[in-house]
Design a protein around this motif. Structure first.
Motif, PDB file in Angstrom:
ATOM      1  N   THR A  11       0.818  -1.215   0.000  1.00 22.27           N
ATOM      2  CA  THR A  11       0.000   0.000   0.000  1.00 22.27           C
ATOM      3  C   THR A  11       0.854   1.268   0.000  1.00 22.27           C
ATOM      4  O   THR A  11       0.388   2.318  -0.423  1.00 22.27           O
ATOM      5  N   ASN A  12       2.099   1.157   0.467  1.00 25.65           N
ATOM      6  CA  ASN A  12       2.978   2.336   0.428  1.00 25.65           C
ATOM      7  C   ASN A  12       3.739   2.451  -0.891  1.00 25.65           C
ATOM      8  O   ASN A  12       4.585   3.329  -1.054  1.00 25.65           O
ATOM      9  N   ARG A  13       3.460   1.545  -1.786  1.00 22.53           N
ATOM     10  CA  ARG A  13       3.991   1.576  -3.145  1.00 22.53           C
ATOM     11  C   ARG A  13       5.498   1.875  -3.212  1.00 22.53           C
ATOM     12  O   ARG A  13       5.922   2.935  -3.673  1.00 22.53           O
ATOM     13  N   PRO A  14       6.309   0.909  -2.763  1.00 24.81           N
ATOM     14  CA  PRO A  14       7.766   1.097  -2.845  1.00 24.81           C
ATOM     15  C   PRO A  14       8.231   1.297  -4.292  1.00 24.81           C
ATOM     16  O   PRO A  14       7.658   0.725  -5.221  1.00 24.81           O
ATOM     17  N   VAL A  15       9.254   2.110  -4.437  1.00 25.75           N
ATOM     18  CA  VAL A  15       9.708   2.542  -5.764  1.00 25.75           C
ATOM     19  C   VAL A  15      10.996   1.822  -6.152  1.00 25.75           C
ATOM     20  O   VAL A  15      11.908   1.677  -5.327  1.00 25.75           O
ATOM     21  N   VAL A 123      10.589  -2.810   2.484  1.00 26.11           N
ATOM     22  CA  VAL A 123      10.471  -1.355   2.340  1.00 26.11           C
ATOM     23  C   VAL A 123       9.045  -0.895   2.663  1.00 26.11           C
ATOM     24  O   VAL A 123       8.838   0.081   3.390  1.00 26.11           O
ATOM     25  N   ASP A 124       8.065  -1.626   2.136  1.00 28.42           N
ATOM     26  CA  ASP A 124       6.664  -1.236   2.338  1.00 28.42           C
ATOM     27  C   ASP A 124       6.300  -1.170   3.814  1.00 28.42           C
ATOM     28  O   ASP A 124       5.551  -0.315   4.254  1.00 28.42           O
ATOM     29  N   SER A 125       6.865  -2.108   4.594  1.00 29.57           N
ATOM     30  CA  SER A 125       6.482  -2.212   6.009  1.00 29.57           C
ATOM     31  C   SER A 125       7.406  -1.412   6.915  1.00 29.57           C
ATOM     32  O   SER A 125       7.263  -1.453   8.135  1.00 29.57           O
ATOM     33  N   GLY A 126       8.375  -0.708   6.329  1.00 28.49           N
ATOM     34  CA  GLY A 126       9.261   0.130   7.148  1.00 28.49           C
ATOM     35  C   GLY A 126      10.391  -0.620   7.827  1.00 28.49           C
ATOM     36  O   GLY A 126      11.043  -0.086   8.718  1.00 28.49           O
TER      37      GLY A 126
END
Lengths: 338, 338
Positions: A11-15, A123-126
């Protein structure tokens, strides 16, 4: 977060902020030859063994991916990677050079998307701000390890595949410019009883279709959501079987362009590669080289890469076991600057 | 979330709701013999090859861990595992039986905690509700693959280690009863130039100390935070080197009980195991069998398991390479029902 039964929605759409691809001479002279960052004319890459050459390809790809991402290795928290060699030595030795905390993985040729999926989840989950995924394969190390000594020059049936000499790496970040990773589907092991290691496309096709089906179910999507769907390395025999199975399972694959990286990387008419390409480097170099370039040009908006892997070993084959296969799918979408 | 440079803090405190350990005869007759769920008197486990026996151990451990967790395999979203065999066939073939979506990993003997760390991250971040981590090793498959044919009966130097025949699995869940996983530190590859595969404890000790040091730095802790710290399989030679290095780096290890799983699983006086135990099964069976039992009795509250791995292959050794090593640490704490 978990999506459906076996998928992840980012959902945080890692790049994907930087990638690099490094290949050997056969891949350089193939139809996608001009899309790779580095093409080596010498498949030994100036090393004294095929294994050291494979490691070198990955070291080059990782270094260049970090440069292309506009960062330094100290700003990358984790490296996620694996390869086909026993004890994934190409990756472990390359990471010794890189000095980045390391998660070794193995999914045979599906390692490419297993790595991208795990890196994107981190990355998405921090759990990391910048994570690199990488993989590699080398025709001569694979021949030597899985088949016959390279000097032996054994003949092959037309169903056999040609292991790609190539490495690729991608840096996934919380923020930056590039395509975003929006989801992944983690595959189950599928084994239809095929025992012939010279026909791995046929063995892997049902795993690819199983993962695609799970992906569409978990995300409530149809194939038409994507502009392009590629499987990893089914090559000509496996690709045809996958097409047949998709039709049999009533998956409307005609809604989209479906193709296979093993058929894209070589010219099957002109190059002596039997049914087409295979190896961890196949889907990785085609995705990070060719497909992401097409996305950056705006030619493609949404792509699903379904990397396939045959989880056999020479020993499991010798003991009469069939070939367990798997496929991991990753959805990549264009989004520009975030 | 990312903690410090290379660690993960699991703020949702995922719970280990069920584990299982299955071992062979040598481990059963060792000092921890009564702590394992299943002890096989026959190291072939009724199979016709060592490899099938190793796979069988893992199948049994996975099945029993799911039962002990009070759930069914359909309620487990992902299995994360790997082993020492080429192309991690023990895990891939066992997962074929389990039919759970599968992330193959490899960190040599550190695979145990790499798997637990990844499984905990997946659960902590909501990418799965229940995830199983598993691993295994078998003395005879490792001897055959890494050293000499088992029939050969080669002599070994006292620095050599004895690969544990055993498998272990743990089900990590969002909620439930059991100890919680609170953090993990992912290791870097450390290679001090040691080339002797009969002295892997010495090769791995610096990696273990590097990861411990990173763990204390990232979490702002001292060793005294833990009631017990164990390394994976340094055995007697590596354990002594680790103790010396910890002292040299001024890490106050005397604050806690520090020991090594490779020294705990066998009786070095009575059993012919050279410097002690090794293999993916070593730290996994000692942690999920012995240590978690002590936690459930209230004897231990906070434990740090630092699983160590030697990332060599027979081929990298033959090509004159030194041994790259790694260690992954996982912090487990008692918390009762959540």
């Amino acid at each position: 977060m978990l999506k459906g039964y076996q998928s992840w929605e980012f959902t945080n759409r890692p790049v994907i902020i930087g990638t690099a691809t490094v290949v050997g001479p056969d891949e350089g002279s193939g139809p996608l030859g001009d899309q790779f960052d580095i093409v080596h004319a010498d498949s030994l890459v100036g090393q004294d063994s095929w294994e050291k050459a494979e490691k070198r390809l990955l070291e080059e790809a990782a270094k260049l991916a970090i440069e292309n991402a506009g960062t330094t290795k100290d700003h990358i928290q984790f490296y996620v990677g694996g390869d086909l060699l026993n004890q994934i030595i190409s990756n472990s030795f390359a990471v010794r050079t890189m000095q980045i905390p390391y998660l070794g993985i193995f999914g045979a040729c599906s390692t490419s998307m297993e790595g991208l999926a795990i890196a994107s989840m981190i990355v998405d989950s921090g759990f990391g701000h910048r994570v690199m995924a990488g993989t590699c394969s080398h025709n001569s190390t694979a021949e030597k390890q899985f088949r016959y000594p390279t000097e032996y020059g054994s003949q092959k049936p037309p169903t056999a595949q040609y292991t790609v000499t190539g490495a690729a790496a991608a840096v996934v970040a919380k923020e930056g410019k590039g395509p975003v990773v929006t989801g992944a589907t983690i595959g189950r092991v599928i084994d239809m009883g095929i025992k012939d290691p010279f026909n791995m496309g046929a063995a892997m096709a049902p795993a690819a279709v199983d993962t695609m089906q799970s992906h569409f179910r978990d995300f409530g999507r149809e194939p038409g959501y994507y502009d392009l769907i590629v499987t990893g390395d089914l090559a000509s025999v496996g690709y045809q079987i996958a097409c047949d199975l998709l039709e049999k399972h009533n998956i409307p694959i005609h809604q989209t362009n479906y193709y296979d990286c093993g058929l894209m990387i070589y010219d099957l008419e002109k190059q002596d590669v039997q049914a087409g390409g295979s190896g961890c480097g196949c889907s990785a170099t085609v995705t990070y080289g060719h497909i992401l370039k097409r996305m950056s040009k705006g030619e493609l908006k949404r792509v699903l890469v379904v990397a396939t892997g045959a989880l056999l070993s020479p020993l499991s084959f010798q003991q009469g076991e069939s070939i367990p296969c798997i496929a991991h799918a990753v959805a990549i979408e264009s989004e520009g600057t975030k």
